[in-house]
Motif scaffolding. Structure first.
Motif, mmCIF file in Angstrom:
data_model
loop_
_atom_site.group_PDB
_atom_site.id
_atom_site.type_symbol
_atom_site.label_atom_id
_atom_site.label_comp_id
_atom_site.label_asym_id
_atom_site.label_seq_id
_atom_site.Cartn_x
_atom_site.Cartn_y
_atom_site.Cartn_z
ATOM 1 N N PHE A 123 43.122 36.707 41.864
ATOM 2 C CA PHE A 123 42.373 36.991 40.645
ATOM 3 C C PHE A 123 42.667 35.944 39.569
ATOM 4 N N THR A 124 41.595 35.444 38.944
ATOM 5 C CA THR A 124 41.719 34.520 37.806
ATOM 6 C C THR A 124 41.002 35.146 36.622
ATOM 7 N N PRO A 125 41.729 35.543 35.560
ATOM 8 C CA PRO A 125 41.076 36.211 34.429
ATOM 9 C C PRO A 125 40.190 35.248 33.640
ATOM 10 N N ALA A 135 28.915 46.319 29.738
ATOM 11 C CA ALA A 135 28.677 46.456 31.174
ATOM 12 C C ALA A 135 28.166 45.160 31.784
ATOM 13 N N ALA A 136 28.694 44.792 32.946
ATOM 14 C CA ALA A 136 28.305 43.621 33.740
ATOM 15 C C ALA A 136 28.881 42.316 33.220
ATOM 16 N N ASP A 137 29.655 42.352 32.117
ATOM 17 C CA ASP A 137 30.343 41.134 31.671
ATOM 18 C C ASP A 137 31.484 40.820 32.635
ATOM 19 N N THR A 138 31.759 39.540 32.831
ATOM 20 C CA THR A 138 32.777 39.112 33.789
ATOM 21 C C THR A 138 34.175 39.186 33.163
ATOM 22 N N LEU A 139 35.088 39.871 33.847
ATOM 23 C CA LEU A 139 36.488 39.962 33.421
ATOM 24 C C LEU A 139 37.342 38.890 34.096
ATOM 25 N N MET A 152 33.401 42.404 37.416
ATOM 26 C CA MET A 152 32.628 42.729 36.215
ATOM 27 C C MET A 152 33.020 44.082 35.629
ATOM 28 N N VAL A 153 32.718 44.236 34.355
ATOM 29 C CA VAL A 153 32.822 45.554 33.730
ATOM 30 C C VAL A 153 31.858 46.471 34.483
ATOM 31 N N PRO A 154 32.326 47.631 34.969
ATOM 32 C CA PRO A 154 31.436 48.500 35.755
ATOM 33 C C PRO A 154 30.109 48.754 35.058
ATOM 34 N N PHE A 155 29.055 48.806 35.865
ATOM 35 C CA PHE A 155 27.700 48.949 35.322
ATOM 36 C C PHE A 155 27.503 50.281 34.588
ATOM 37 N N ASN A 156 28.353 51.284 34.878
ATOM 38 C CA ASN A 156 28.194 52.596 34.239
ATOM 39 C C ASN A 156 29.069 52.742 32.993
ATOM 40 N N PHE A 157 29.560 51.622 32.447
ATOM 41 C CA PHE A 157 30.257 51.621 31.162
ATOM 42 C C PHE A 157 29.204 51.299 30.091
ATOM 43 N N TYR A 158 28.793 52.320 29.325
ATOM 44 C CA TYR A 158 27.623 52.148 28.457
ATOM 45 C C TYR A 158 27.962 51.839 27.008
ATOM 46 N N ASP A 159 29.237 51.710 26.689
ATOM 47 C CA ASP A 159 29.664 51.425 25.326
ATOM 48 C C ASP A 159 29.979 49.936 25.176
ATOM 49 N N VAL A 166 44.760 42.520 30.198
ATOM 50 C CA VAL A 166 44.189 41.987 31.431
ATOM 51 C C VAL A 166 45.316 41.366 32.235
ATOM 52 N N LYS A 167 45.280 41.579 33.536
ATOM 53 C CA LYS A 167 46.338 41.062 34.399
ATOM 54 C C LYS A 167 46.281 39.534 34.430
ATOM 55 N N PRO A 168 47.457 38.888 34.473
ATOM 56 C CA PRO A 168 47.467 37.429 34.606
ATOM 57 C C PRO A 168 47.008 37.003 35.995
ATOM 58 N N GLY A 169 46.739 35.729 36.179
ATOM 59 C CA GLY A 169 46.312 35.241 37.485
ATOM 60 C C GLY A 169 47.318 35.604 38.555
ATOM 61 N N GLY A 170 46.824 36.072 39.688
ATOM 62 C CA GLY A 170 47.704 36.482 40.783
ATOM 63 C C GLY A 170 46.927 37.224 41.840
#
Length: 590
Positions: A123-125, A135-139, A152-159, A166-170
Motif C-alpha cells: 500500500f502507498t498512501p 466517496a470514490a476519492d483515492t486514499l 477508494m473511499v467506499p461508494f456508500n460513504f455519502y458525507d 492513514v497507514k504509512p506505506g507497507g
C-alpha cells in the motif's frame, strides 16, 4: 442480519413464497434455512405480508414451514484488490476455491469469501491527515498486475469526510484498517481495502458522462473499418448457434485496445463455458506477452445452473466493470448470451403470473435490457481522468430469427449491430458478420466516405449475384460482372480474417488504413477488362496476392515485395477513376 424472519408458504420452481412479520425491502437478500444449509435468495415482489423470492440455488427439498432469515441488505459484490485473474460464479464465489472445497459436483448453500484475506498488498498512501475526501476519492494505491489499483473511499460513504489517520506505506491485507475518516458529525469510520456495493445500483461517482467518440480498436478489419465500436459504447452480436459468437468474443477480448476484459457467461452451455475457461489462461496477451487471464475476470453461469443466477451474473459483471472504470481504466464487458438471461426473466415472470408480452417475455423486457446497456459509457472522474465501460452482448435468437423480442429490444439501445449469418458461417467466411445487414452509429478509423463507397460496392455486387442466380453468368454484362468481382474481392481479402494466423488475426490501425487505401484504389478504378474470363483471371490473381500479403509482417521485406507486385497488377489494368471515387480522393487530399 435483521430480526425479520419468515416461513415458506409456497414453492414454485425457483420462486419461493414467504410469509413474514416485520420489515422487508425489495431486492433484499434472504436465506432459506434447509437443515445445515443456507440457500441464498432475493426478494422480487412483496404483497402484504407475503414476499416472493427468487432462489439462487436448486430448490429441491424446500418445504412449507421452512424458516427464512432476511438480512436487510441488497445483493452486493465485494470490491477490492485481487479481482483480476478470478473466475467467479454469479454470486461472486471463486469457482476454483469452491471446487477445491466441494469436489467435482458443487454443493448448494456453499459461499466463499470472494477475495484473499491472507494475501498482503503493498500500500502507498496518497492522502494525509486533515485532507477532505468524499466517496470514490483515492486514499492510496496497490499494484495489481500491470495496473495501479486505487483504494477508494467506499461508494456508500455519502458525507464529506476528514482523514484522521492513514497507514504509512507497507504491506497489509484487505481486512486491515488502512485509514480512519471522520464524518461531518465527528463520527470515526474505519476503512479497509475492500467494501461492498449493490449490483443493481449503477456507480455514478463521476463528474460527467461523455458522448462516446473514439473508436475501440479490435484489430478485426470488418469491425474497425466498416462496423466500428466506440470506447464506452455498446454493441450486440446476434446470430444462430454455431455461427462463431464465442470465437469472435475471444478474438475481441485478446486484441481489443482496452485495459481490462470481463467475460460474463450468463447461461451458456457448459461446453462453451469450459472452452472459455481453458482457452483464456493459454491466450497470449499481445499487450504484455503474458497470459490474457492476468487482466481478465470471468463470471461463469452455465445453463445447468439455477436460472435466477443468470441475472446475478450479468449485474455482478457490470458492477465490477464500473469499479475499475472509477480508476480511470477502459473496461470491455462481454456478456454471452443475454438471450439466456432474458429466458430466465421470462421463466420468473411466468411464475409470478405477470401479464406476458410478446413470445411470453415480460412486458418490461425492453426497459431491463436498456438499463443494463445504459451502464456502459465513458466518464470524466473527479480527478480529471477518463474511464470507460464498453458493453458487447451476444444474442442467441432461435433459428437465427432477428425479429424475436430479445434481439429487437437490444437493437433499440445499442450503438452497433454485428449480425452473424448462417449463410456466411456455412461458407466458412469468418468472422461471419453479415456486412450488408449489420450497422454502426459510431465513427470508424477510416474516412466514412471511403468505407461507404466500399459498402455500396458490396450492395451492388450482391444485387448482381442475385441476378446471376436467375439469368446465369452469360446473361450478365461485363460491367456488371466486374462490379460483382470487385465486391467478392473486397469480401474475401478484407472482410474475412484468419483468426489462427499469427499475422492476419490482428490488423493494426496503421495497417488497416494502408491496405484499405490500396483496396479503394481497386474498387474505384476503371479497369481495362474486355471479357468475363479476363475479369475472373485478373481478380483471382489479385485476390491470391492480397491474401498472401495479409499474412506477411507489417513493412517487412516480403510485405514490400508483394505490395510492388500488387501495385503493378493494378497499374497494368487501370485506365482512371470512377467519378464518385475521384471526388472522394479529391476531398481527402484537400
Amino acid at each position: 442480519m435483521t430480526d425479520t424472519k419468515g416461513k415458506v408458504v409456497g414453492v414454485n420452481g425457483n420462486m419461493v413464497s414467504v410469509g413474514f412479520e416485520g420489515v422487508v425491502s425489495m431486492n433484499e437478500v434472504a436465506f432459506i434455512i434447509l437443515g445445515n444449509k443456507r440457500l441464498k435468495a432475493e426478494v422480487i415482489r412483496i404483497r402484504g405480508n407475503t414476499a416472493e423470492l427468487q432462489v439462487y440455488e436448486m430448490t429441491r427439498g424446500i418445504g412449507i414451514g421452512d424458516v427464512v432469515e432476511f438480512t436487510g441488505e441488497l445483493l452486493s459484490v465485494r470490491l477490492g484488490p485481487g479481482l483480476l485473474k478470478q473466475i467467479y460464479d454469479g454470486l461472486q464465489n471463486p469457482l476454483p476455491n469452491l471446487a477445491e472445497k466441494c469436489g467435482f459436483f458443487l454443493e448448494r448453500g456453499e459461499y466463499i469469501y470472494p477475495l484473499s484475506t491472507s494475501l498482503r498488498w503493498k500500500f502507498t498512501p496518497s492522502v494525509k491527515p486533515g485532507d477532505s475526501v468524499t466517496a470514490a476519492d483515492t486514499l492510496g494505491t496497490v499494484p495489481e498486475g500491470i495496473f495501479e489499483h486505487h483504494i477508494m473511499v467506499p461508494f456508500n460513504f455519502y458525507d464529506t469526510y476528514t482523514v484522521k489517520s492513514v497507514k504509512p506505506g507497507g504491506e497489509y491485507t484487505i481486512d486491515e484498517t488502512i485509514a480512519e475518516l471522520a464524518d461531518s458529525r465527528g463520527k470515526i469510520r474505519p476503512v479497509t481495502m475492500s467494501f461492498e456495493w449493490p449490483v443493481k445500483r449503477p456507480v455514478s461517482h463521476y463528474v460527467q458522462k461523455i458522448k462516446p467518440g473514439k473508436p475501440m480498436v479490435t484489430k478485426s478489419r470488418i469491425i474497425d473499418t466498416f462496423l466500428p465500436v466506440a470506447l464506452g459504447g455498446t454493441y450486440c452480436i446476434p446470430g444462430p448457434f454455431g455461427a462463431g459468437k464465442t470465437v469472435l468474443q475471444q478474438v475481441t477480448s485478446r486484441n481489443a485496445e482496452v485495459d481490462i476484459v470481463i467475460v460474463a457467461a450468463c447461461g451458456e452451455r457448459a461446453g462453451e463455458v469450459v472452452e472459455t475457461l481453458k482457452e483464456f489462461p493459454e491466450l497470449k496477451d499481445p499487450r504484455t506477452g503474458k497470459s490474457l487471464i492476468e487482466r481478465t475476470i470471468i463470471i461463469c453461469n452455465t445453463s445447468s445452473m439455477p436460472v435466477a443466477a443468470r441475472e446475478a451474473s450479468v449485474y455482478t459483471a457490470v458492477t465490477l466493470a464500473e469499479y475499475y472504470r472509477q480508476m480511470g481504466l477502459n473496461v470491455l464487458l462481454l456478456a454471452d448470451s443475454t438471450s439466456r438471461w432474458a429466458q430466465a426473466m421470462r421463466e420468473m415472470s411466468g411464475r409470478l403470473e405477470e401479464i406476458p408480452g410478446e413470445e411470453a417475455f415480460p412486458a418490461y423486457l425492453e426497459s431491463v435490457i436498456a438499463s443494463f446497456y445504459e451502464r456502459a459509457g465513458i466518464v470524466q472522474l473527479k480527478n480529471g481522468k477518463i474511464g470507460s465501460v464498453t458493453i458487447g452482448g451476444t444474442v442467441s435468437p432461435a433459428g437465427g430469427n432477428f425479429e424475436e423480442p430479445v434481439t429487437q429490444a437490444t437493437l433499440k439501445v445499442v450503438g452497433a449491430f454485428h449480425g452473424l449469418s448462417r449463410e456466411r458461417s456455412d461458407a466458412r467466411k469468418y468472422p461471419a458478420i453479415h456486412p450488408l445487414e449489420s450497422w454502426s452509429k459510431y465513427t470508424g478509423i477510416i474516412d466514412k466516405n471511403q468505407t461507404e463507397y466500399g459498402r455500396q460496392i458490396l450492395f451492388r455486387g450482391n444485387d448482381v449475384a442475385q441476378m446471376m442466380k436467375v439469368v446465369g453468368e452469360e446473361g450478365t454484362s461485363t460491367d456488371d460482372y466486374i462490379l460483382y468481382q470487385k465486391s467478392e474481392f473486397l469480401d474475401s481479402i478484407y472482410l474475412q480474417q484468419n483468426s489462427f494466423d499469427p499475422v492476419d488475426s490482428a490488423a493494426s490501425v496503421e495497417r488497416q488504413k494502408y491496405v484499405y487505401g490500396l483496396i479503394f484504389d481497386v474498387l474505384g478504378s476503371q479497369l481495362n477488362i474486355q471479357t468475363k474470363e479476363d475479369a475472373r483471371a485478373f481478380f483471382n490473381g489479385l485476390r491470391q496476392n492480397f491474401l498472401d500479403w495479409n499474412g506477411t509482417g507489417w513493412q517487412s521485406e516480403e510485405f514490400k515485395k508483394l505490395e510492388d507486385t500488387i501495385r503493378k497488377q493494378i497499374a497494368d489494368r487501370k485506365t482512371g477513376f470512377e467519378p464518385a471515387a475521384a471526388e472522394i480522393l479529391k476531398n481527402l487530399a484537400s
